[in-house]
Design a protein around this motif. Structure first.
Motif, PDB file in Angstrom:
ATOM      1  N   VAL A 100       0.825  -1.206   0.000  1.00 38.97           N
ATOM      2  CA  VAL A 100       0.000   0.000   0.000  1.00 38.97           C
ATOM      3  C   VAL A 100       0.862   1.260   0.000  1.00 38.97           C
ATOM      4  CG1 VAL A 100      -1.662   1.324   1.355  1.00 38.97           C
ATOM      5  CG2 VAL A 100      -1.967  -1.139   1.067  1.00 38.97           C
ATOM      6  N   ALA A 101       1.994   1.208   0.691  1.00 39.12           N
ATOM      7  CA  ALA A 101       2.839   2.402   0.807  1.00 39.12           C
ATOM      8  C   ALA A 101       3.820   2.556  -0.341  1.00 39.12           C
ATOM      9  CB  ALA A 101       3.601   2.370   2.136  1.00 39.12           C
ATOM     10  N   THR A 102       4.279   1.443  -0.919  1.00 41.25           N
ATOM     11  CA  THR A 102       5.355   1.528  -1.917  1.00 41.25           C
ATOM     12  C   THR A 102       4.974   0.938  -3.261  1.00 41.25           C
ATOM     13  OG1 THR A 102       6.327  -0.594  -1.242  1.00 41.25           O
ATOM     14  CG2 THR A 102       7.054   1.375  -0.051  1.00 41.25           C
ATOM     15  N   GLY A 103       3.766   0.400  -3.404  1.00 42.72           N
ATOM     16  CA  GLY A 103       3.372  -0.198  -4.677  1.00 42.72           C
ATOM     17  C   GLY A 103       3.143   0.858  -5.763  1.00 42.72           C
ATOM     18  N   TRP A 104       2.951   0.362  -6.990  1.00 40.82           N
ATOM     19  CA  TRP A 104       2.699   1.267  -8.110  1.00 40.82           C
ATOM     20  C   TRP A 104       1.380   1.973  -7.864  1.00 40.82           C
ATOM     21  CZ3 TRP A 104       0.634   0.369 -13.596  1.00 40.82           C
ATOM     22  CH2 TRP A 104       1.037   1.427 -14.438  1.00 40.82           C
ATOM     23  N   PRO A 105       1.336   3.273  -7.851  1.00 35.47           N
ATOM     24  CA  PRO A 105       0.114   3.989  -7.484  1.00 35.47           C
ATOM     25  C   PRO A 105      -1.104   3.616  -8.308  1.00 35.47           C
ATOM     26  CG  PRO A 105       1.976   5.491  -7.514  1.00 35.47           C
ATOM     27  CD  PRO A 105       2.462   4.196  -8.083  1.00 35.47           C
ATOM     28  N   ILE A 106      -0.910   3.201  -9.581  1.00 31.86           N
ATOM     29  CA  ILE A 106      -2.055   2.871 -10.428  1.00 31.86           C
ATOM     30  C   ILE A 106      -2.780   1.631  -9.918  1.00 31.86           C
ATOM     31  CG2 ILE A 106      -2.773   2.247 -12.781  1.00 31.86           C
ATOM     32  CD1 ILE A 106      -1.884   5.130 -12.427  1.00 31.86           C
ATOM     33  N   THR A 107      -2.021   0.641  -9.424  1.00 35.64           N
ATOM     34  CA  THR A 107      -2.632  -0.610  -8.945  1.00 35.64           C
ATOM     35  C   THR A 107      -2.694  -0.689  -7.419  1.00 35.64           C
ATOM     36  OG1 THR A 107      -0.457  -1.685  -9.013  1.00 35.64           O
ATOM     37  CG2 THR A 107      -1.834  -1.832 -10.987  1.00 35.64           C
ATOM     38  N   ARG A 108      -2.189   0.360  -6.751  1.00 36.33           N
ATOM     39  CA  ARG A 108      -2.145   0.313  -5.281  1.00 36.33           C
ATOM     40  C   ARG A 108      -3.537   0.237  -4.670  1.00 36.33           C
ATOM     41  NH1 ARG A 108       1.174   5.090  -2.598  1.00 36.33           N
ATOM     42  NH2 ARG A 108       2.730   4.208  -4.033  1.00 36.33           N
ATOM     43  N   TRP A 109      -4.490   0.884  -5.281  1.00 30.21           N
ATOM     44  CA  TRP A 109      -5.839   0.919  -4.708  1.00 30.21           C
ATOM     45  C   TRP A 109      -6.497  -0.457  -4.681  1.00 30.21           C
ATOM     46  CZ3 TRP A 109     -10.104  -0.457  -7.640  1.00 30.21           C
ATOM     47  CH2 TRP A 109      -9.868  -0.617  -9.021  1.00 30.21           C
ATOM     48  N   LEU A 110      -6.035  -1.322  -5.601  1.00 30.85           N
ATOM     49  CA  LEU A 110      -6.591  -2.676  -5.586  1.00 30.85           C
ATOM     50  C   LEU A 110      -6.263  -3.402  -4.274  1.00 30.85           C
ATOM     51  CD1 LEU A 110      -5.750  -3.772  -9.244  1.00 30.85           C
ATOM     52  CD2 LEU A 110      -7.980  -3.067  -8.330  1.00 30.85           C
ATOM     53  N   ARG A 111      -5.079  -3.132  -3.746  1.00 31.49           N
ATOM     54  CA  ARG A 111      -4.685  -3.765  -2.474  1.00 31.49           C
ATOM     55  C   ARG A 111      -5.570  -3.283  -1.330  1.00 31.49           C
ATOM     56  NH1 ARG A 111      -1.936  -8.168  -0.927  1.00 31.49           N
ATOM     57  NH2 ARG A 111      -0.562  -7.786  -2.709  1.00 31.49           N
ATOM     58  N   ARG A 112      -6.011  -2.049  -1.391  1.00 32.66           N
ATOM     59  CA  ARG A 112      -6.847  -1.511  -0.309  1.00 32.66           C
ATOM     60  C   ARG A 112      -8.209  -2.192  -0.232  1.00 32.66           C
ATOM     61  NH1 ARG A 112      -4.858   3.073   1.970  1.00 32.66           N
ATOM     62  NH2 ARG A 112      -3.153   4.134   0.856  1.00 32.66           N
ATOM     63  N   LEU A 113      -8.593  -2.847  -1.327  1.00 35.92           N
ATOM     64  CA  LEU A 113      -9.860  -3.574  -1.280  1.00 35.92           C
ATOM     65  C   LEU A 113      -9.782  -4.792  -0.365  1.00 35.92           C
ATOM     66  CD1 LEU A 113     -10.893  -3.439  -5.044  1.00 35.92           C
ATOM     67  CD2 LEU A 113     -11.638  -1.955  -3.170  1.00 35.92           C
TER      68      LEU A 113
END
Length: 701
Positions: free
Chosen positions: A372-385
């Motif tokens: 969430v903190a260091t992932g690619w911002p485009i796909t980071r939101w998927l992790r928040r799900l």
């Protein structure tokens, strides 16, 4: 030899203080009658010291027809006691006093109403010779017959035999071997031979050649009773033979002014011996023992128990212990050190507390938060799900949280010392959160109908849908149907009283309870087995009552374990702070995204110009590739590569953080086990060790 000299030098005060402490230590563990008797000896010692110490109370005791009343009159120099052929003649104890000043309170304490003051001159006015006149300070008692057909006479003898300073047993040639006097009095009072005199009366009825054999046979029988060093006098009240020797013995004892202290020391030794014997194994025990209780007796049951009488104490000691000359001090147990028992207990507690689950969740949460903190911002939101593994367990704060600063001392230590609650938290809200209902008086009462715990983590609600605490699940599963959950040992703890769950006194904040699943039946069984093993190992070599006390101590705070484990996990699972490099990498990812976005916008601008058929501006290149393409593709590829590398770093960091968390939680579990299980066991072992020391001090001499 040095130890023996030290013991012989112990004062009466030290022995009585040790006996009092031994009784206090044995309270609730040994026979309440013997414990009450020990306290009664200490109380009686204080009462006797408060009376005249210049007087020595000497009692003449004997069987019917032994001539003790005649001997009493001979020593008093007057016909004080009635002498007759009918039996029994003496129905009440009576006293002869040579020095009445200050003797009245002592006789009142003994409850002897009949008193005769011996005159310094005979009835015809002639002075009494020094040999016939009793010593100053002598109080001579004539007791009823110990074998009287009247029960009240026997009770009076037993009472006064346990109180007087010096005992003179009057035997006669016909019944000196009677089992009644030997088994009921002489043998039980073997410890009192220093304050005992035996008189073989009526020797005038024997031929001169039979006196010495009769005295020798009596001395042999006394030695069999443990009275091999007792003073023995052959006398005749009718002829006066042996009376000078008896008067000299009495005068010597009275002049020392120590007979009362010797008597109390002997009583303390006998009572301490009974305590030691009650502490022994049942197969060597006395019939006085009523068995080691399975639970700690309440103060009423102990205080309402009458003290055991001196003949009961002597019988217990005689049946349970060795002969007096072979008695040795109690041996402290040789159980292993309590610290050596912590490892298997900590392992069982860790499993029951869900430590492996927490450690795994810490590793997963580290990887999750790293992405969430260091992932690619485009796909980071998927992790928040996806849910945070630690948030699912309600483990969202670490030891660095300021809310926990004032609560750390209470981790695993039981009841907080003050009744405080969070601001604005009403009594009804607090009771509902803790799983209790509140009656009209504001007092907590447990909710009924605990749900079974076999349904896993989701099955944690009571009959009214209120979430149960881990303690309720633990205790509810162990309780038999219809049996109320214990509340006495858990008053004031979360989930059982007016303190809200996880409340920290003085902090003004609430540490939320975790959502870890309750311990399974197998895990509870492992913890109970570990506790039993601890008690078994710690009680090796202990006498049966003390071993039972150690087992009770091991489970005395068992109801606190679930909440203590939950608090320990909630407050010591690890540090929730993110590594600093996450921010750097996160900023780098946003920078790469900005570069890719700039390249993409540049390309879109070029596409737009071409679509509008406008002249294209010159495009710089990097080799054969135009810069807009380099920026776009480079930003995207660099971001994805950075995300992949940080995932590897997050995996390694998660493993490291999991290991640190495991160590912290193991330390916390160890502290809970020591506070709630090993500490009570160690206190009980120390109590037994001190008990044996006090008993040895009281029995010294």
């Amino acid at each position: 030899m040095t130890l023996l000299r030290q013991r012989a030098a112990l004062s009466l005060d030290e022995r009585l203080a040790a006996l009092d402490e031994a009784a206090e230590l044995a309270y609730g563990r040994l026979d309440p009658g013997v414990v009450a008797a020990a306290r009664e000896v200490v109380t009686r010692a204080g009462a006797r010291r408060g009376l005249s110490l210049d007087h020595t109370v000497v009692a003449l005791a004997g069987a019917t027809g032994s001539g003790k009343s005649s001997l009493f009159n001979a020593l008093a120099g007057d016909e004080v006691a009635a002498v007759g052929v009918t039996r029994p003649t003496t129905d009440k104890a009576q006293a002869a006093l040579w020095d009445p000043e200050g003797a009245a309170p002592l006789l009142d304490w003994l409850r002897v109403p009949r008193r005769h003051v011996v005159a310094a001159s005979s009835p015809d006015g002639t002075a009494v010779s020094g040999a016939e006149q009793g010593p100053s300070g002598l109080i001579l008692l004539d007791l009823p017959d110990h074998d009287s057909i009247e029960a009240s006479h026997r009770l009076e003898v037993n009472r006064l035999v346990g109180l007087v300073d010096l005992l003179v047993w009057v035997l006669d040639p016909q019944k000196y071997a009677d089992a009644a006097v030997h088994e009921r009095y002489l043998r039980p009072l073997a410890r009192h031979q220093d304050v005992t005199v035996v008189v073989l009366n009526q020797i005038d009825r024997l031929p001169a050649s039979a006196i010495d054999p009769c005295v020798s046979d009596l001395r042999r029988r006394l030695a069999e009773d443990g009275l091999d060093g007792v003073r023995l006098v052959a006398a005749s009240a009718r002829t006066g033979a042996g009376l000078p020797d008896l008067r000299w013995m009495l005068a010597a004892s009275v002049s020392r002014r120590r007979a009362w202290a010797d008597r109390l020391a002997a009583d303390a030794a006998m009572t301490a011996g009974a305590l030691a014997c009650e502490s022994g194994p049942p197969e060597a025990g006395a019939t006085l023992t009523r068995g080691a209780p399975d639970r700690e007796p309440g103060p009423r049951s102990q205080d309402a128990t009458p003290p055991a009488q001196w003949w009961q104490l002597a019988a217990a000691e005689d049946r349970r212990g060795p002969r007096r000359k072979d008695r040795r001090g109690l041996r402290p147990n040789r159980a292993p050190a309590v610290d050596a028992l912590a490892a298997p207990l900590t392992s069982a507690l860790s499993e029951a507390a869900g430590v492996p689950l927490v450690v795994e969740a810490v590793a997963k949460a580290h990887r999750y938060r790293s992405v969430v903190a260091t992932g690619w911002p485009i796909t980071r939101w998927l992790r928040r799900l996806r849910p945070d593994p630690l948030r699912r367990l309600r483990l969202t704060t670490g030891p660095g949280d300021p809310r926990l600063a004032s609560s750390a001392p209470y981790i695993g230590l039981g009841t907080p010392p003050h009744d405080v609650h969070a601001p604005g938290d009403s009594g009804q809200t607090r009771a509902t959160r803790s799983g209790n209902a509140v009656d009209s008086g504001g007092e907590d009462r447990p909710r009924g109908g605990l749900a079974p715990t076999g349904g896993g983590a989701g099955d944690v609600s009571g009959a009214e849908g209120v979430p149960q605490s881990r303690r309720e699940m633990w205790v509810g599963a162990r309780s038999a149907p219809g049996r109320d959950v214990e509340r006495s040992s858990t008053a004031g703890r979360p989930g059982t009283s007016k303190h809200p769950a996880g409340l920290r006194p003085g902090s003004g904040h609430v540490v939320d309870r975790t959502s870890l699943p309750g311990a399974s039946a197998v895990q509870r069984s492992r913890v109970e087995t570990a506790i039993r093993d601890v008690a078994q190992e710690a009680s090796q070599g202990l006498p049966v009552p003390w071993a039972a006390a150690v087992r009770r101590a091991a489970v005395s705070r068992m109801a606190e374990i679930p909440d203590a484990l939950d608090r320990a996990v909630a407050t010591t699972w690890g540090d929730a702070r993110a590594p600093r490099w996450w921010r750097v990498v996160g900023a780098w990812q946003w920078l790469l995204l900005a570069v890719a976005a700039a390249g993409l916008l540049w390309l879109l601008a070029l596409v737009g110009l071409d679509y509008l058929r406008l002249p294209e501006p010159p495009v710089p290149t990097l080799g054969e590739l135009p810069w807009p393409t380099v920026l776009f593709l480079g930003g995207v590829l660099a971001g994805l590569l950075t995300a992949s590398l940080t995932r590897l770093a997050a995996w390694a960091g998660g493993r490291r953080r999991a290991r640190r968390t495991a160590r912290r939680l193991q330390t916390s579990m160890d502290r809970v086990g020591r506070d709630l299980i090993l500490a009570p066991v160690a206190a009980e072992l120390d109590r037994h060790r001190r008990f044996t020391q006090c008993v040895d001090i009281s029995r010294a001499g």
